[in-house]
Design a protein around this motif. Structure first.
Motif, PDB file in Angstrom:
ATOM      1  N   HIS A 133      -3.169   8.147   5.358  1.00  0.00           N
ATOM      2  CA  HIS A 133      -2.681   6.862   4.857  1.00  0.00           C
ATOM      3  C   HIS A 133      -2.845   5.771   5.918  1.00  0.00           C
ATOM      4  O   HIS A 133      -3.324   4.673   5.618  1.00  0.00           O
ATOM      5  CB  HIS A 133      -1.210   6.988   4.458  1.00  0.00           C
ATOM      6  CG  HIS A 133      -0.639   5.727   3.906  1.00  0.00           C
ATOM      7  ND1 HIS A 133      -0.599   5.444   2.553  1.00  0.00           N
ATOM      8  CD2 HIS A 133      -0.104   4.630   4.527  1.00  0.00           C
ATOM      9  CE1 HIS A 133      -0.066   4.253   2.364  1.00  0.00           C
ATOM     10  NE2 HIS A 133       0.248   3.736   3.543  1.00  0.00           N
ATOM     11  N   SER A 134      -2.438   6.076   7.151  1.00  0.00           N
ATOM     12  CA  SER A 134      -2.558   5.085   8.233  1.00  0.00           C
ATOM     13  C   SER A 134      -4.011   4.776   8.544  1.00  0.00           C
ATOM     14  O   SER A 134      -4.371   3.621   8.815  1.00  0.00           O
ATOM     15  CB  SER A 134      -1.839   5.602   9.491  1.00  0.00           C
ATOM     16  OG  SER A 134      -0.457   5.741   9.256  1.00  0.00           O
ATOM     17  N   SER A 140      -1.608  14.003   5.207  1.00  0.00           N
ATOM     18  CA  SER A 140      -1.646  12.881   4.262  1.00  0.00           C
ATOM     19  C   SER A 140      -1.055  11.623   4.895  1.00  0.00           C
ATOM     20  O   SER A 140      -1.504  10.506   4.611  1.00  0.00           O
ATOM     21  CB  SER A 140      -0.884  13.235   2.983  1.00  0.00           C
ATOM     22  OG  SER A 140       0.510  13.298   3.198  1.00  0.00           O
ATOM     23  N   LYS A 142      -6.510   4.844   6.448  1.00  0.00           N
ATOM     24  CA  LYS A 142      -7.087   4.032   5.366  1.00  0.00           C
ATOM     25  C   LYS A 142      -6.741   2.552   5.511  1.00  0.00           C
ATOM     26  O   LYS A 142      -7.520   1.674   5.109  1.00  0.00           O
ATOM     27  CB  LYS A 142      -6.614   4.567   4.010  1.00  0.00           C
ATOM     28  CG  LYS A 142      -7.279   5.877   3.618  1.00  0.00           C
ATOM     29  CD  LYS A 142      -6.735   6.425   2.304  1.00  0.00           C
ATOM     30  CE  LYS A 142      -7.401   7.744   1.943  1.00  0.00           C
ATOM     31  NZ  LYS A 142      -6.837   8.341   0.706  1.00  0.00           N
ATOM     32  N   ALA A 171       1.425   4.297  -2.845  1.00  0.00           N
ATOM     33  CA  ALA A 171       1.273   5.705  -2.481  1.00  0.00           C
ATOM     34  C   ALA A 171       2.547   6.514  -2.739  1.00  0.00           C
ATOM     35  O   ALA A 171       2.628   7.682  -2.362  1.00  0.00           O
ATOM     36  CB  ALA A 171       0.874   5.817  -1.006  1.00  0.00           C
ATOM     37  N   GLU A 226       0.831  -1.209   0.000  1.00  0.00           N
ATOM     38  CA  GLU A 226       0.000   0.000   0.000  1.00  0.00           C
ATOM     39  C   GLU A 226       0.862   1.254   0.000  1.00  0.00           C
ATOM     40  O   GLU A 226       0.551   2.241  -0.671  1.00  0.00           O
ATOM     41  CB  GLU A 226      -0.935  -0.008   1.214  1.00  0.00           C
ATOM     42  CG  GLU A 226      -2.043  -1.032   1.141  1.00  0.00           C
ATOM     43  CD  GLU A 226      -2.987  -0.782  -0.022  1.00  0.00           C
ATOM     44  OE1 GLU A 226      -3.601   0.310  -0.062  1.00  0.00           O
ATOM     45  OE2 GLU A 226      -3.100  -1.664  -0.899  1.00  0.00           O
ATOM     46  N   ALA A 227       1.962   1.221   0.770  1.00  0.00           N
ATOM     47  CA  ALA A 227       2.870   2.372   0.804  1.00  0.00           C
ATOM     48  C   ALA A 227       3.543   2.558  -0.552  1.00  0.00           C
ATOM     49  O   ALA A 227       3.706   3.695  -1.025  1.00  0.00           O
ATOM     50  CB  ALA A 227       3.911   2.187   1.901  1.00  0.00           C
ATOM     51  N   ALA A 237       2.663   2.590  10.053  1.00  0.00           N
ATOM     52  CA  ALA A 237       1.624   2.187   9.100  1.00  0.00           C
ATOM     53  C   ALA A 237       1.736   0.687   8.781  1.00  0.00           C
ATOM     54  O   ALA A 237       1.982   0.327   7.666  1.00  0.00           O
ATOM     55  CB  ALA A 237       1.751   3.024   7.831  1.00  0.00           C
TER      56      ALA A 237
END
Length: 422
Positions: free
Chosen positions: A306-307, A302, A309, A190, A186-187, A386
Motif C-alpha cells: 500500500h505504501s 499488503s 503504491k 483500501a 487511498e487508505a 503512508a
C-alpha cells in the motif's frame, strides 16, 4: 512484551535475539526466569498457607459445637497469625510480580527468521526498487526552492518555538494538505477506517506500544499532566482497543489516522537535519492493523505494498529495505523501510516504516480476541507510515522542479490543488 512461558521454553533464542538487536548483555533473560521462579514459589507458599488456614477455620466450628472452647480459641489465635503472615506474603508477592514485569518490559522482541542478522544500516537488504533515480546536476535541493519562493519559514519557526518547528507558507502548506487528503482517501478505498486521535497520551499508552521503556529521551513530556506528545499516531491508535477482547469476526481491524508528530531527535546534526530532512514536529498519515496471528505476515506485505503504491502514484523513485536485526528497533519482529530518491540532494530519504510486532504490543496492552472455541488469544499488531510528509514534500519539490524554476504538481494531486504548478 514477550510471554514468560515463551522465554522459558526458548531461552537461547531470546538471548540470541537480544544480541542480534545490538544488546551487549543478555543476562536479563536469566534474571527474569529466576524472578519468575521466585514469584511462583511465593504463590505456592501463599496458596498452601491459605488452604491450611481455611482448614483450621472449619475445625473451629466443629470444636465449638463439641464444647471444646479452649481448643477452638487456640486455633483462632493461630488463624489470626496466619492472616498476618498471608498479608505479608501477598505484599512480597506483589513486589515480586512488579519486579518480574519490569524485567519483562526491558527484553526486546525476537526477530523473525527471515530478518537478516546485522549490526547497522549497512547490513540492511534491498528488498525492492521502483523507478530510476534522477542524477541531473542542475536540480536544486528543496531548501533552495522554498527559500526562493518563501514557502517554508525556518527563521520564524525558530523565533516562535525553536529549531525543527518550521512554518509552511502558501503553496507548500496546500501541498501538504493535498497529500494528507490523498493518502487518507487511498487508505479509505483500501478498507481502512479513519480515526482522529488525541495528540497526547498517558504513560500506560506509551508503555503499551513500547515507547516506554525504550524511547523516553525521544519524546516530549508534559510533566504537570503526566502526558507525552505523540511521536506517531501509532501510539494512540494502537491503544484504542487496549484492555479489550475483540471478536474473531471483527478482525482484521484497520485504521488510518493523520496527526502531527513530535520527536526530540536528540543528537542529529549536519546534512541529515538540513531543510525538511529531520524536524521536531512533522505531519504523517499512519496505518494500523490488528489481526489474527496466523495472518500477520501476509498483512505486513499488503501494508508495504500500500505504501509503495502511493510513491508509485506520485511517480517518485524509491527503494524498499528489509531492515537487519541491529537496525530494526526494540519492538519489531520484522520491518521494511521505504526510502524515496531525493534528486536535489542525490541521496535516499526514509518516508515510511512498515512493521510487524506480533503479540509484543498486544501483551503489554492486554489486547486479545475471542476465538470460536471461546478461548482468548493475543492479537498481532502492525503499523506503517503512508506516508510521512516532510521528506515526501521535499522529494516532490526536487523531482518536479523545472529548469525555469517552476515546480509542477503531481498528476494525482491536481484534483486537490486545482492547478498544474505550485
Amino acid at each position: 512484551m514477550l510471554d514468560i512461558n515463551f522465554i522459558k521454553e526458548n531461552k537461547e533464542i531470546v538471548k540470541k535475539g537480544m544480541i542480534d538487536k545490538g544488546e551487549k548483555d543478555s543476562s536479563l533473560v536469566d534474571q527474569v526466569i529466576a524472578k519468575d521462579e521466585e514469584w511462583r514459589s511465593q504463590v505456592h507458599k501463599v496458596d498452601a498457607l491459605r488452604s491450611e488456614s481455611n482448614a483450621k477455620a472449619k475445625q473451629i466450628g466443629a470444636l465449638m459445637g463439641q464444647g471444646k472452647k479452649e481448643e477452638a480459641q487456640a486455633i483462632i489465635a493461630e488463624t489470626s497469625k496466619d492472616k498476618d503472615t498471608i498479608k505479608q506474603l501477598e505484599e512480597q508477592l506483589k513486589t515480586l510480580q512488579e519486579e518480574r514485569e519490569e524485567l519483562l518490559l526491558r527484553i526486546p522482541n525476537v526477530p523473525h527468521p527471515s530478518v537478516p542478522v546485522g549490526a547497522s544500516e549497512n547490513d540492511n537488504e534491498t528488498f525492492a526498487t521502483w523507478g530510476e533515480p534522477n542524477k541531473e546536476e542542475w536540480r536544486k535541493p528543496h531548501w533552495d526552492i522554498v527559500e526562493r519562493y518563501g514557502w517554508v519559514d525556518f527563521e520564524r519557526g525558530v523565533k516562535v518555538t525553536g529549531a525543527g518547528f518550521p512554518f509552511y507558507v502558501g503553496p507548500v502548506a496546500q501541498l501538504q494538505r493535498a497529500l494528507i487528503n490523498y493518502f487518507i482517501n487511498e487508505a479509505g478505498d483500501a478498507g481502512y477506517t479513519e480515526l482522529q486521535a488525541p495528540y497526547f497520551v498517558n504513560e500506560d499508552s506509551a508503555r503499551g506500544t513500547g515507547q516506554i521503556p525504550d524511547k523516553e529521551d525521544m519524546m516530549y513530556v508534559v510533566p504537570r499532566d503526566e502526558f507525552f506528545a505523540i511521536p506517531t499516531a501509532e501510539v494512540p491508535v494502537t491503544n484504542f482497543h487496549r484492555d479489550e477482547i475483540l471478536s474473531e469476526e471483527q478482525l482484521p481491524v484497520k485504521y488510518v489516522c493523520y496527526t502531527p508528530c513530535w520527536r526530540r531527535e536528540a543528537g542529529s546534526y549536519g546534512k541529515d537535519v538540513r531543510g525538511l530532512n529531520r524536524l521536531h514536529q512533522f505531519d504523517k498519515v499512519e496505518l494500523v492493523k490488528i489481526v489474527k496471528p496466523e495472518e500477520s505476515y501476509e498483512e505486513l506485505e499488503s501494508l508495504r505494498l500500500h505504501s509503495e503504491k502511493l510513491l508509485q502514484a506520485l511517480e517518485l523513485p524509491y527503494r524498499t529495505l528489509l531492515m537487519c536485526t541491529g537496525d530494526m528497533g526494540f519492538t519489531q519482529t520484522k520491518k521494511y523501510d521505504l526510502e524515496v530518491w531525493s534528486p536535489g540532494q542525490q541521496r535516499w530519504l526514509e518516508v515510511s516504516s512498515c512493521s510487524n510486532f506480533e503479540s509484543f504490543q498486544a501483551r503489554r496492552m492486554q489486547l486479545r480476541y475471542r476465538k470460536e472455541e471461546k478461548k482468548t488469544e493475543m492479537v498481532h499488531t502492525l503499523n506503517g507510515s503512508a506516508l510521512a510528509l516532510p521528506r515526501v514534500v521535499s522529494a516532490i519539490l526536487e523531482a518536479y522542479q523545472e529548469e525555469n524554476g517552476k515546480v509542477r504538481v503531481p498528476e494525482v494531486l491536481k484534483p486537490f490543488l486545482g492547478r498544474d504548478y505550485l
